[in-house]
Design a protein around this motif. Structure first.
Motif, PDB file in Angstrom:
ATOM      1  N   PHE A   1      -7.291   0.957   4.727  1.00  0.00           N
ATOM      2  CA  PHE A   1      -8.534   1.033   3.962  1.00  0.00           C
ATOM      3  C   PHE A   1      -8.468   1.895   2.705  1.00  0.00           C
ATOM      4  CE2 PHE A   1      -9.653   0.427   8.479  1.00  0.00           C
ATOM      5  CZ  PHE A   1     -10.043  -0.893   8.399  1.00  0.00           C
ATOM      6  N   LEU A   2      -7.257   2.161   2.208  1.00  0.00           N
ATOM      7  CA  LEU A   2      -7.137   2.848   0.926  1.00  0.00           C
ATOM      8  C   LEU A   2      -7.653   1.895  -0.152  1.00  0.00           C
ATOM      9  CD1 LEU A   2      -6.062   5.252  -0.789  1.00  0.00           C
ATOM     10  CD2 LEU A   2      -3.902   3.991  -0.951  1.00  0.00           C
ATOM     11  N   GLY A   3      -8.572   2.368  -0.970  1.00  0.00           N
ATOM     12  CA  GLY A   3      -9.159   1.531  -2.013  1.00  0.00           C
ATOM     13  C   GLY A   3      -8.145   1.178  -3.089  1.00  0.00           C
ATOM     14  N   PHE A   4      -8.182  -0.086  -3.552  1.00  0.00           N
ATOM     15  CA  PHE A   4      -7.258  -0.510  -4.598  1.00  0.00           C
ATOM     16  C   PHE A   4      -7.421   0.333  -5.864  1.00  0.00           C
ATOM     17  CE2 PHE A   4      -7.179  -5.124  -2.825  1.00  0.00           C
ATOM     18  CZ  PHE A   4      -6.285  -4.745  -1.850  1.00  0.00           C
TER      19      PHE A   4
ATOM     20  N   CYS B   1       0.842  -1.193   0.000  1.00  0.00           N
ATOM     21  CA  CYS B   1       0.000   0.000   0.000  1.00  0.00           C
ATOM     22  C   CYS B   1       0.882   1.249   0.000  1.00  0.00           C
ATOM     23  CB  CYS B   1      -0.900  -0.015   1.236  1.00  0.00           C
ATOM     24  SG  CYS B   1      -1.904   1.473   1.413  1.00  0.00           S
TER      25      CYS B   1
ATOM     26  N   TRP C   1      -9.214 -10.721  -0.458  1.00  0.00           N
ATOM     27  CA  TRP C   1      -9.621  -9.361  -0.823  1.00  0.00           C
ATOM     28  C   TRP C   1     -11.142  -9.269  -0.790  1.00  0.00           C
ATOM     29  CZ3 TRP C   1      -6.401  -7.731  -5.727  1.00  0.00           C
ATOM     30  CH2 TRP C   1      -5.042  -7.729  -5.407  1.00  0.00           C
TER      31      TRP C   1
ATOM     32  N   TRP D   1      -9.774  -3.082  -0.685  1.00  0.00           N
ATOM     33  CA  TRP D   1      -8.980  -2.008  -0.083  1.00  0.00           C
ATOM     34  C   TRP D   1      -7.904  -2.603   0.818  1.00  0.00           C
ATOM     35  CZ3 TRP D   1     -14.230  -0.351   2.088  1.00  0.00           C
ATOM     36  CH2 TRP D   1     -14.566  -1.067   3.216  1.00  0.00           C
ATOM     37  N   CYS D   2      -6.962  -1.746   1.179  1.00  0.00           N
ATOM     38  CA  CYS D   2      -5.873  -2.145   2.066  1.00  0.00           C
ATOM     39  C   CYS D   2      -6.453  -2.611   3.389  1.00  0.00           C
ATOM     40  CB  CYS D   2      -4.929  -0.960   2.279  1.00  0.00           C
ATOM     41  SG  CYS D   2      -3.661  -1.257   3.534  1.00  0.00           S
TER      42      CYS D   2
ATOM     43  N   ASP E   1     -13.164  -6.405   0.315  1.00  0.00           N
ATOM     44  CA  ASP E   1     -13.748  -5.122  -0.044  1.00  0.00           C
ATOM     45  C   ASP E   1     -12.925  -4.302  -1.034  1.00  0.00           C
ATOM     46  OD1 ASP E   1     -16.065  -5.331   1.685  1.00  0.00           O
ATOM     47  OD2 ASP E   1     -14.643  -5.178   3.336  1.00  0.00           O
TER      48      ASP E   1
ATOM     49  N   GLU F   1      -8.015   3.425  -6.011  1.00  0.00           N
ATOM     50  CA  GLU F   1      -7.382   4.727  -5.766  1.00  0.00           C
ATOM     51  C   GLU F   1      -5.860   4.662  -5.848  1.00  0.00           C
ATOM     52  OE1 GLU F   1      -9.007   6.772  -2.240  1.00  0.00           O
ATOM     53  OE2 GLU F   1     -10.450   5.109  -2.197  1.00  0.00           O
TER      54      GLU F   1
END
Length: 167
Positions: free
Chosen positions: A154-157, A132, A145, A149-150, A147, A159
């Motif tokens: 919780f950073l979205g993949f 990340c 995986w 995200w990390c 949702d 993004e």
């Protein structure tokens, strides 16, 4: 009264284009509330599911194993073979890599991201990431995986693409 052998009813999960077997198995298991062991027992594959979710394909799945898995997940053997590395292509078991731009277009882990010779995304001209860019956590195996995200920050993949460098 006689006991009736009732077959469990499974939700169908369609494979995505280019999706890795690990990611597909995780999506199928979650949709049907199964563990790797439970799916392995249903397909008569024992611990193979847990190994395959971690890209441990040594030995590679046999045609019979893929056939047995296909019966349970209702996916053709040939389609399951497409989710595996082609014969002779080296795989990186770790770290798990991804292209955020690809993920934004199709939210799945692509098998090609784990090929040894693949350093960047040929579609977007971006370097693949293995951690990340926000918190530095390594990506979990794609079967986990949930949702997109990390797991730590919780950073979205999807993004993540803005943090990727050009090849």
């Amino acid at each position: 009264m006689e006991a009736i052998d009732i077959q469990p009813w499974m939700f169908r999960v369609e494979p995505l284009q280019g999706e890795s077997l690990s990611h597909f198995l995780g999506r199928f298991r979650r949709a049907n509330e199964l563990t790797p062991t439970g799916l392995g027992k249903m397909a008569g594959l024992g611990g193979a599911i847990a190994r395959w979710e971690k890209f441990r394909f040594n030995p590679p799945p046999s045609l019979q194993q893929l056939e047995a898995l296909g019966v349970v997940v209702r996916v053709e053997r040939e389609r399951l073979q497409e989710m595996l590395p082609p014969p002779g292509v080296g795989m990186k078991l770790e770290p798990i890599r991804l292209c955020g731009a690809c993920y934004a277009q199709s939210p799945c882990h692509r098998i090609e991201w784990q090929f040894k010779e693949m350093q960047g995304c040929d579609r977007h001209g971006l370097m693949l990431l293995s951690e990340c860019p926000n918190c530095g956590a390594r990506f979990k195996v794609p079967a986990l995986w949930v949702d997109g995200w990390c797991q730590r920050c919780f950073l979205g993949f999807a993004e993540i693409a803005k943090y990727q460098k050009a090849i």
